[in-house]
Design a protein around this motif. Structure first.
Motif, PDB file in Angstrom:
ATOM      1  N   LEU A   1       0.895  -1.275   0.103  1.00 49.67           N
ATOM      2  CA  LEU A   1       0.017  -0.035   0.148  1.00 49.67           C
ATOM      3  C   LEU A   1       0.803   1.323  -0.048  1.00 49.67           C
ATOM      4  N   ALA A   2       0.494   2.248  -0.789  1.00 53.81           N
ATOM      5  CA  ALA A   2       1.114   3.691  -0.878  1.00 53.81           C
ATOM      6  C   ALA A   2       2.483   3.558  -1.034  1.00 53.81           C
ATOM      7  N   GLU A   3       3.079   2.750  -1.860  1.00 54.03           N
ATOM      8  CA  GLU A   3       4.522   2.694  -2.171  1.00 54.03           C
ATOM      9  C   GLU A   3       5.207   2.234  -1.202  1.00 54.03           C
ATOM     10  N   GLY A   4       4.782   1.722  -0.090  1.00 59.01           N
ATOM     11  CA  GLY A   4       5.487   1.621   1.133  1.00 59.01           C
ATOM     12  C   GLY A   4       5.935   2.744   2.141  1.00 59.01           C
ATOM     13  N   ARG A   5       5.248   3.767   1.681  1.00 55.42           N
ATOM     14  CA  ARG A   5       5.378   5.067   2.313  1.00 55.42           C
ATOM     15  C   ARG A   5       4.243   5.297   3.620  1.00 55.42           C
ATOM     16  N   LEU A   6       4.406   6.163   4.160  1.00 57.42           N
ATOM     17  CA  LEU A   6       3.623   6.535   5.356  1.00 57.42           C
ATOM     18  C   LEU A   6       2.117   6.436   4.978  1.00 57.42           C
ATOM     19  N   VAL A   7       1.684   5.241   5.112  1.00 57.00           N
ATOM     20  CA  VAL A   7       0.402   4.893   4.593  1.00 57.00           C
ATOM     21  C   VAL A   7      -0.857   5.864   5.030  1.00 57.00           C
ATOM     22  N   ASN A   8      -0.834   6.341   6.236  1.00 54.29           N
ATOM     23  CA  ASN A   8      -2.003   7.359   6.360  1.00 54.29           C
ATOM     24  C   ASN A   8      -1.806   8.664   5.848  1.00 54.29           C
ATOM     25  N   LEU A   9      -1.074   8.804   5.244  1.00 53.37           N
ATOM     26  CA  LEU A   9      -0.597  10.127   4.475  1.00 53.37           C
ATOM     27  C   LEU A   9      -0.351  10.002   3.043  1.00 53.37           C
ATOM     28  N   ALA A  10       0.160   8.894   2.607  1.00 48.70           N
ATOM     29  CA  ALA A  10       0.714   8.669   1.297  1.00 48.70           C
ATOM     30  C   ALA A  10      -0.252   7.929   0.382  1.00 48.70           C
ATOM     31  N   ALA A  11      -1.197   7.358   1.153  1.00 48.39           N
ATOM     32  CA  ALA A  11      -2.446   6.646   0.086  1.00 48.39           C
ATOM     33  C   ALA A  11      -3.260   7.640  -0.623  1.00 48.39           C
ATOM     34  N   PRO A  12      -3.568   7.417  -1.770  1.00 46.64           N
ATOM     35  CA  PRO A  12      -4.270   8.376  -2.335  1.00 46.64           C
ATOM     36  C   PRO A  12      -5.596   9.011  -1.731  1.00 46.64           C
ATOM     37  N   ILE A  13      -6.213   8.150  -1.021  1.00 50.01           N
ATOM     38  CA  ILE A  13      -7.442   8.692   0.015  1.00 50.01           C
ATOM     39  C   ILE A  13      -6.835   9.055   1.351  1.00 50.01           C
ATOM     40  N   ALA A  14      -5.756   9.202   1.692  1.00 50.04           N
ATOM     41  CA  ALA A  14      -5.321   9.206   3.028  1.00 50.04           C
ATOM     42  C   ALA A  14      -5.696  10.701   3.478  1.00 50.04           C
ATOM     43  N   LEU A  15      -5.885  11.042   4.626  1.00 56.53           N
ATOM     44  CA  LEU A  15      -6.199  12.216   5.492  1.00 56.53           C
ATOM     45  C   LEU A  15      -5.187  12.573   6.760  1.00 56.53           C
ATOM     46  N   GLY A  16      -4.472  11.592   6.832  1.00 59.41           N
ATOM     47  CA  GLY A  16      -3.539  11.783   8.058  1.00 59.41           C
ATOM     48  C   GLY A  16      -4.431  11.557   9.440  1.00 59.41           C
ATOM     49  N   HIS A  17      -3.651  11.909  10.444  1.00 61.74           N
ATOM     50  CA  HIS A  17      -4.326  11.643  11.733  1.00 61.74           C
ATOM     51  C   HIS A  17      -5.665  12.723  11.876  1.00 61.74           C
ATOM     52  N   PRO A  18      -6.401  12.152  12.844  1.00 66.67           N
ATOM     53  CA  PRO A  18      -7.554  12.941  13.163  1.00 66.67           C
ATOM     54  C   PRO A  18      -7.308  14.379  13.678  1.00 66.67           C
ATOM     55  N   VAL A  19      -8.220  15.306  13.360  1.00 68.03           N
ATOM     56  CA  VAL A  19      -8.077  16.544  13.456  1.00 68.03           C
ATOM     57  C   VAL A  19      -7.845  16.934  14.978  1.00 68.03           C
ATOM     58  N   GLU A  20      -8.513  16.280  15.890  1.00 68.07           N
ATOM     59  CA  GLU A  20      -8.480  16.762  17.313  1.00 68.07           C
ATOM     60  C   GLU A  20      -6.849  16.416  17.845  1.00 68.07           C
TER      61      GLU A  20
END
Length: 428
Positions: free
Chosen positions: A341-360
């Motif tokens: 997934l995500a070229e082996g990069r930081l999955v929660n930020l590098a995947a096409p639909i990734a949004l990163g950590h929760p806002v709070e």
């Protein structure tokens, strides 16, 4: 120094529409960031960063953008680029660049040459403060622009990998200005690393693959704070969690928490989903790929794309193809398919639909970044070159802002209690 890589708006078509969409994302996030709202009011009124130039290498998305604007509204000139080639949201980057005190060079999908060219362009603004996620900015400053070091007050580092690199640099006597280890302070480590990484990594994997964790064997590589979060959240989604760990006390902790603990050589045979969180290289390599189940999912939640050895996997594969957006399948000679997934990069930020950590969660982390920068401007002379803990009173300040925003009251020590805790003379 001249900048060779142009700002984001020179790379994009339909800039006005992208800026509007980026601003919409930022406004939504800010509604749920009471710490940054509180600090923005005081920074705007008091201008604590007036006259400063801040160079940033961060994940450029909506939550980060609100930190960047806070610093700019506090009086600083800010130049920013991405800290991962796939984590930038171009629309947010374009929205930032519209601010009169901000120049954004962050563009999604750049190659290595342009990634570092953008860092060069940020450094060309002659920073007095650096803010990093992964330490690439500090490394480039020290190796390529040492003449700027005397004019840099200090810096802040966001993430585990960056702090590890900084401590190694400091131990070698090569770090020549003070840097706050933002990652290590409680208001970041206990929430961002545990809840943020755990929730966002699993959510991104689920959305990218459209698969469930329930009943699957999920292998978590590493049991630091990020690994703990991933394991906890995966268990909460009814997965069977297996932990691999090189540090014996962390391995024992995982065992006492009820997880199966074993070497990766054994876990590779059992896992359906693999999530690495170590910050180290070659966590999953050729000998592991050779015994994995058909259809295994491989994702990385560490900073750099070195934990899953993609070169080994490519050498084993007879065919590679895009199975889904953000999922690259490697078909082996025996017909098994392993999915990265995500070229082996930081999955929660590098995947096409990734949004990163929760806002709070990021509200807390970026609150620490903001007060850390303010502390450097106000009291930078008190810090020698090297890695420093964020002062505890700043960490508490951010916690108090968050509690007040949540309407949560808590006890305080009485004078007698404080005196008792601070004295060695009281016995039983």
């Amino acid at each position: 120094m001249s900048a060779s890589y142009p700002p984001v708006t020179e790379h994009l078509a339909g800039v006005d529409a992208k800026r509007e969409e980026g601003r919409r994302k930022m406004d939504w996030a800010l509604q749920h960031m009471p710490i940054l709202q509180h600090l923005r009011e005081s920074f705007t009124a008091e201008q604590p960063l007036a006259g400063q130039t801040i160079a940033m290498a961060m994940h450029v998305e909506a939550k980060t953008a609100n930190l960047v604007e806070l610093l700019a509204d506090g009086g600083a000139e800010v130049a920013i680029t991405g800290c991962n080639p796939l984590s930038t949201h171009d629309d947010v980057s374009a929205a930032l660049d519209a601010h009169e005190n901000i120049t954004s060079y962050a563009v999604r999908g750049v190659d290595d040459e342009d990634y570092y060219a953008a860092i060069d362009s940020v450094i060309a603004h002659d920073p007095t403060i650096t803010v990093d996620d992964g330490m690439d900015m500090i490394k480039v400053v020290h190796e390529e622009y040492p003449e700027l070091i005397d004019s840099i007050i200090g810096g802040c580092e966001e993430t585990t990998t960056g702090v590890h690199r900084l401590r190694a640099m400091d131990a070698d006597g090569e770090l020549e200005y003070p840097v706050f280890a933002v990652n290590d302070t409680p208001m970041k480590r206990l929430f961002d690393n545990v809840h943020g990484t755990g929730e966002s990594s699993l959510a991104t994997i689920a959305m990218t693959t459209n698969l469930s964790f329930a009943g699957k064997d999920v292998v978590v590589g590493g049991y630091g704070y990020c690994g703990k979060g991933v394991a906890k959240k995966a268990s909460g989604q009814n997965a069977n969690v297996i932990v691999t760990e090189v540090e014996p006390r962390r391995a024992l902790e995982a065992h006492m928490e009820g997880y199966d603990v074993m070497p990766m050589d054994e876990a590779a045979k059992q896992g359906d989903v693999f999530i690495t969180t170590t910050g180290n290289r070659d966590v999953i390599t050729k000998e592991h790929f050779e015994v994995m189940k058909d259809g295994a999912l491989l994702a990385n939640a560490g900073h750099f794309d070195v934990e899953i050895n993609k070169e080994d996997l490519s050498e084993l594969a007879v065919k590679e193809f895009e199975a889904r957006d953000g999922v690259r399948a490697y078909e082996l000679a025996d017909g098994r398919k392993l999915n990265v997934l995500a070229e082996g990069r930081l999955v929660n930020l590098a995947a096409p639909i990734a949004l990163g950590h929760p806002v709070e969660v990021m509200d807390q982390s970026f609150g620490i970044q903001a007060v850390g920068v303010r502390e450097l401007v106000e009291n930078g002379d008190e810090y020698a070159a090297g890695v420093h803990d964020v002062p505890d009173d700043l960490d508490r300040e951010v916690a108090e802002i968050k509690l007040a925003a949540e309407g949560v009251e808590h006890d305080t020590l009485t004078e007698d209690q404080r005196e008792y805790l601070e004295s060695w003379q009281h016995g039983t």
